[in-house]
Design a protein around this motif. Structure first.
Motif, PDB file in Angstrom:
ATOM      1  N   TYR A 270     -52.533  42.754   4.921  1.00  0.00           N
ATOM      2  CA  TYR A 270     -52.622  41.742   3.863  1.00  0.00           C
ATOM      3  C   TYR A 270     -51.672  42.066   2.719  1.00  0.00           C
ATOM      4  O   TYR A 270     -51.764  43.131   2.119  1.00  0.00           O
ATOM      5  N   PHE A 271     -50.797  41.121   2.435  1.00  0.00           N
ATOM      6  CA  PHE A 271     -49.851  41.243   1.321  1.00  0.00           C
ATOM      7  C   PHE A 271     -50.305  40.373   0.150  1.00  0.00           C
ATOM      8  O   PHE A 271     -51.034  39.402   0.353  1.00  0.00           O
ATOM      9  N   PRO A 272     -49.835  40.688  -1.060  1.00  0.00           N
ATOM     10  CA  PRO A 272     -50.293  39.934  -2.229  1.00  0.00           C
ATOM     11  C   PRO A 272     -49.969  38.439  -2.192  1.00  0.00           C
ATOM     12  O   PRO A 272     -48.976  38.019  -1.601  1.00  0.00           O
ATOM     13  N   LEU A 273     -50.817  37.688  -2.865  1.00  0.00           N
ATOM     14  CA  LEU A 273     -50.676  36.246  -3.043  1.00  0.00           C
ATOM     15  C   LEU A 273     -49.445  35.897  -3.870  1.00  0.00           C
ATOM     16  O   LEU A 273     -48.855  34.838  -3.706  1.00  0.00           O
TER      17      LEU A 273
ATOM     18  N   ARG B 166     -47.254  32.516  -3.082  1.00  0.00           N
ATOM     19  CA  ARG B 166     -46.443  32.569  -1.864  1.00  0.00           C
ATOM     20  C   ARG B 166     -46.382  31.226  -1.132  1.00  0.00           C
ATOM     21  O   ARG B 166     -47.439  30.676  -0.802  1.00  0.00           O
ATOM     22  N   PRO B 167     -45.167  30.726  -0.862  1.00  0.00           N
ATOM     23  CA  PRO B 167     -45.046  29.586   0.050  1.00  0.00           C
ATOM     24  C   PRO B 167     -44.973  30.132   1.484  1.00  0.00           C
ATOM     25  O   PRO B 167     -45.378  29.477   2.447  1.00  0.00           O
ATOM     26  N   THR B 168     -44.447  31.353   1.610  1.00  0.00           N
ATOM     27  CA  THR B 168     -44.459  32.199   2.801  1.00  0.00           C
ATOM     28  C   THR B 168     -44.325  33.597   2.205  1.00  0.00           C
ATOM     29  O   THR B 168     -44.098  33.723   1.008  1.00  0.00           O
ATOM     30  N   SER B 169     -44.443  34.644   3.021  1.00  0.00           N
ATOM     31  CA  SER B 169     -44.453  35.985   2.416  1.00  0.00           C
ATOM     32  C   SER B 169     -43.199  36.826   2.642  1.00  0.00           C
ATOM     33  O   SER B 169     -43.188  38.002   2.283  1.00  0.00           O
ATOM     34  N   GLU B 170     -42.141  36.272   3.219  1.00  0.00           N
ATOM     35  CA  GLU B 170     -40.955  37.097   3.489  1.00  0.00           C
ATOM     36  C   GLU B 170     -40.534  37.969   2.295  1.00  0.00           C
ATOM     37  O   GLU B 170     -40.290  39.164   2.475  1.00  0.00           O
ATOM     38  N   PRO B 171     -40.424  37.411   1.080  1.00  0.00           N
ATOM     39  CA  PRO B 171     -39.908  38.260  -0.001  1.00  0.00           C
ATOM     40  C   PRO B 171     -40.780  39.493  -0.273  1.00  0.00           C
ATOM     41  O   PRO B 171     -40.256  40.595  -0.432  1.00  0.00           O
TER      42      PRO B 171
ATOM     43  N   VAL C  56     -42.921  40.882   1.798  1.00  0.00           N
ATOM     44  CA  VAL C  56     -42.903  41.718   3.000  1.00  0.00           C
ATOM     45  C   VAL C  56     -41.640  42.579   3.023  1.00  0.00           C
ATOM     46  O   VAL C  56     -41.701  43.787   3.242  1.00  0.00           O
ATOM     47  N   TRP C  57     -40.510  41.955   2.748  1.00  0.00           N
ATOM     48  CA  TRP C  57     -39.255  42.711   2.851  1.00  0.00           C
ATOM     49  C   TRP C  57     -39.064  43.695   1.707  1.00  0.00           C
ATOM     50  O   TRP C  57     -38.441  44.739   1.880  1.00  0.00           O
ATOM     51  N   GLU C  58     -39.624  43.394   0.567  1.00  0.00           N
ATOM     52  CA  GLU C  58     -39.655  44.371  -0.526  1.00  0.00           C
ATOM     53  C   GLU C  58     -40.425  45.622  -0.071  1.00  0.00           C
ATOM     54  O   GLU C  58     -40.059  46.746  -0.401  1.00  0.00           O
ATOM     55  N   SER C  59     -41.490  45.410   0.726  1.00  0.00           N
ATOM     56  CA  SER C  59     -42.268  46.548   1.234  1.00  0.00           C
ATOM     57  C   SER C  59     -41.539  47.241   2.385  1.00  0.00           C
ATOM     58  O   SER C  59     -41.544  48.469   2.465  1.00  0.00           O
TER      59      SER C  59
END
Lengths: 489, 489
Positions: B64-67, B119-124, B126-129
């Motif tokens: 789970y990534f942040p909202l 988030r409209p999607t989580s790519e940013p 996710v990729w920061e992580s």
């Protein structure tokens, strides 16, 4: 060899490093928000699975309400609004644009007419809907639950224990009588208690919150409190009797059997990813996490020790059938033959992740028709015959579950002290912390002063208290109840 | 008697009323956001359960990534930022306060230094992580999935099909080679295809998106498209080959086996509560929903018909053992003996909710040792002997599943037309819609013009197309491919 700082030396650092090393969660680049990592999430999924079944077995149905709450909804119930206003994330715009300099900026033309709050809880949006859904006693009870993310803008955050965004479930129910709503509130507290004690192996104290600690918008908050190893208390779950506060705020009436109009009675109840924090802090040691078998996503790991393929083949011929037999019994097993990692590295990994049982099989074990088994809770190694292993393991898992509860109970009892003077109160609080059972005069004033002077607050007014008369340790006024004070998470 | 408007007369009204009457979802008081109601949510849970297992079986783990996504993260990948900037909900403040007039207002002092995007999607994020998690080829592949809510500020919303907030899953993976990432993209498209065809009983066309319809930030978008009853296409799932776009934007490199530094290869893939819309529109009729048995939360309902307790007792003596036998076979059954509702009322309820099979048992059936069984997909009633009923029902459920797929396939084929002139294109599009398989010159210009003139767009460039040469129906330029145009949801 310890991978972690020792609890005694630095409890807080120990906790943070354990959470990181066990692959449970980490701080994200977004202020106050965590990333729940895969192993941590698999434990949360297991908790969800069990709780979800318990909710459904008690007649509740899952639904999903919007993330956003219009500001005007929030304002309708005054105490609720007061309670959450200070920590609300507010959406004010619905579009970005590229500035003349080529930067991405908020488009000032895309301002919302009414600001939207990210739900800190969902009562306002739920009750706005209940107003549309409820007309008659025939529409009642409504027994709903939702799994969702919520946001409370916390200034000081800590993984699982206090984060700006967290995952939780929130039950929302509507009833045609006060009694039925109270019964529901109590029933859900029982569900949380059973979950905590039977599944998480964490003993809890059941009781009421004092009015100061009550949920904003509740008439009465029922809670369960657990004692952590550092002498601080942690609220595991709460169940709120909301009375008619929300039905009056949102004008939700129903026609009863006699044709009379009445306001609906309500409850709400919730528990969150804080449960992860509770589980970690109730059981873990300086080696890492210790998972109660009933909530462990992996209950047993099998590690082969080998130097060549022939040895590995011989081992697999023995352990793979064992794995299948265990799985047939509903035991979750992983067989770890990854070659990238040394077995020493694997032992560390499963130790810090708290897998309840670990089996090692090498040449010697194959020859002797036995396995080396390691219990994470006691850190004791033993040899077990391969024959009858499935039974032995089932029994061991039961025993670990019981032992973990017992150990937590002994610690909780050790950390519970009856106190009769304010001097003792302060002394014990400094010396070992824990629950301090003391007489209280029932006033908010006293509670506030004690909290200000000692940082300890009333965690709960226990249900099962002895009938006693005494004098408030602070004010000296007569008191009819001992309550549980503690420092808390 | 129909409870709903007829599809032929008003498809849109039929859809909206079906969604409401079948207790699937409703519009909330929050602009563009829906409430998923209990029956609707139980179908979504079933979809989640099946998909989640498929993801885990293909090696993915849930996290789970942040909202929230800080605005600066969003800006890093230009095409992504461009794609989503226009529909972002923006959090600018973190506190409310009570104004001097006693109103709750946004506290101007609690302005965030950096705005947060929901988030409209989580790519940013996710990729920061991933930048922190990936150093070496040993850290790859990373195969993650998350179930979450996302927000895209849509101006025209429609329950399940287009809402500002929706529920979905998003897979995010990182790989050490282009090939492996492409294989993953294709594998997940296969998962969605299998889910759609085998579980939802909806035949799909697999293909690529044209560059105009591609996910912002993807090198290539693979999709599956399904045909609805009104001749419009609906995208059921997408799987994106992201190439190195995000790894370059977020500077995510890894050291390969030879010690060289390379950018990571990526995919992402998702499907959402739109699946609910697809399922409704692919199968339902003027009587209501028709659920494919494999995704139905309730596969069979048993309704007793009785006038007194003696009759009910006699019925229960027969049907309760049948219910238990069915449940043992993994068939989900409800027995509806609610006295509050007439049986006519119950029949309507289960018809509109699309429960695949319904059994009625009254006095006559008890005497004749049979049951009356009703198939929702064909609306055919039959008598079946009680003996061997469990087998008959298992077979019937299989048959319904197959029949529903077959029916949808026949309709899809009827609604797929090969077109060789722009006149025919417009005529058929008006007359019956559906997929129009036509030559296209491959230019965005042509695609845009056709869309502007007809509202039909390229839904997909199918994988399994014949090798053909022809002339673009619009520009007359040479073309090497037929593509599928359609109006779409």
């Amino acid at each position: 060899m310890y991978l972690l700082p020792q609890r005694k030396k630095n409890y807080s650092k120990w906790y943070n490093e354990l959470v990181a090393k066990a692959d449970l969660a980490e701080i994200s680049g977004v202020r106050g928000c965590m990333i729940v990592k895969s192993f941590g999430f698999s434990i949360w999924e297991k908790m969800q699975e069990v709780l979800d079944k318990m909710f459904k077995d008690t007649g509740h149905k899952n639904v999903y309400f919007p993330l956003f709450i219009p500001k005007s909804y929030l304002s309708k119930e005054i105490s609720y609004a007061d309670g959450f206003a200070k920590e609300c994330a507010v959406v004010t715009h619905y579009r970005l644009k590229t500035s003349t300099r080529g930067n991405i900026i908020v488009d000032p033309l895309a301002k919302l007419e009414e600001e939207l709050i990210i739900r800190p809880t969902s009562e306002p949006i739920v009750w706005e809907s209940f107003r549309r859904w409820i007309q008659s006693y025939r529409d009642l009870p409504i027994l709903l639950n939702q799994w969702a993310n919520v946001v409370r803008w916390e200034m000081r955050t800590r993984l699982f224990l206090r984060t700006s965004e967290f995952l939780w479930q929130e039950g929302h129910t509507a009833h045609d009588s006060r009694n039925e709503a109270i019964t529901e509130t109590e029933k859900m507290l029982e569900v949380y208690t059973e979950f905590s004690e039977k599944l998480l192996a964490i003993p809890v104290i059941q009781g009421f919150k004092s009015s100061m600690e009550r949920f904003s918008g509740a008439k009465q908050t029922y809670c369960i409190e657990a004692m952590m190893q550092d002498g601080k208390s942690l609220q595991v779950g709460t169940s709120h009797f909301l009375g008619q506060k929300f039905s009056k705020a949102f004008d939700v009436k129903f026609t009863d059997k006699f044709g009379e109009q009445n306001y609906v009675w309500a409850t709400s109840w919730g528990c969150s990813t804080r449960l992860m924090g509770a589980m970690i802090m109730a059981h873990s040691d300086d080696h890492g996490l210790i998972l109660p078998p009933k909530i462990a996503p992996i209950q047993l790991v099998i590690i082969p020790i080998f130097v060549n393929q022939i040895q590995l083949d011989a081992i697999e011929k023995v352990v793979l059938p064992i794995k299948r037999s265990l799985e047939k019994q509903g035991i979750s097993v992983i067989y770890d033959n990854r070659e990238r990692y040394s077995w020493g590295c694997k032992l560390n990994e499963y130790e810090v992740k708290g897998i309840p049982l670990r089996i090692i099989v090498g040449q010697k074990e194959i020859e002797n028709r036995e396995v080396e088994i390691f219990r994470r809770d006691t850190m004791v190694k033993n040899m077990l015959p391969q024959k009858g292993l499935v039974n032995s393991i089932s029994e061991l898992l039961e025993e670990i579950q019981k032992n973990m509860f017992q150990k937590a109970l002994v610690r909780r009892n050790y950390l519970t002290t009856e106190i009769d003077s304010y001097e003792d109160f302060k002394e014990i609080l400094d010396a070992k912390g824990g629950f301090l059972s003391a007489f209280w005069d029932g006033s908010i004033e006293t509670e506030e002063k004690i909290k200000k002077e000692t940082t300890a607050s009333i965690r709960c007014i226990p249900f099962n208290r002895k009938q006693e008369k005494g004098l408030c340790i602070f004010s000296g006024r007569p008191s009819f109840q001992r309550v549980f004070f503690a420092k808390s998470y």
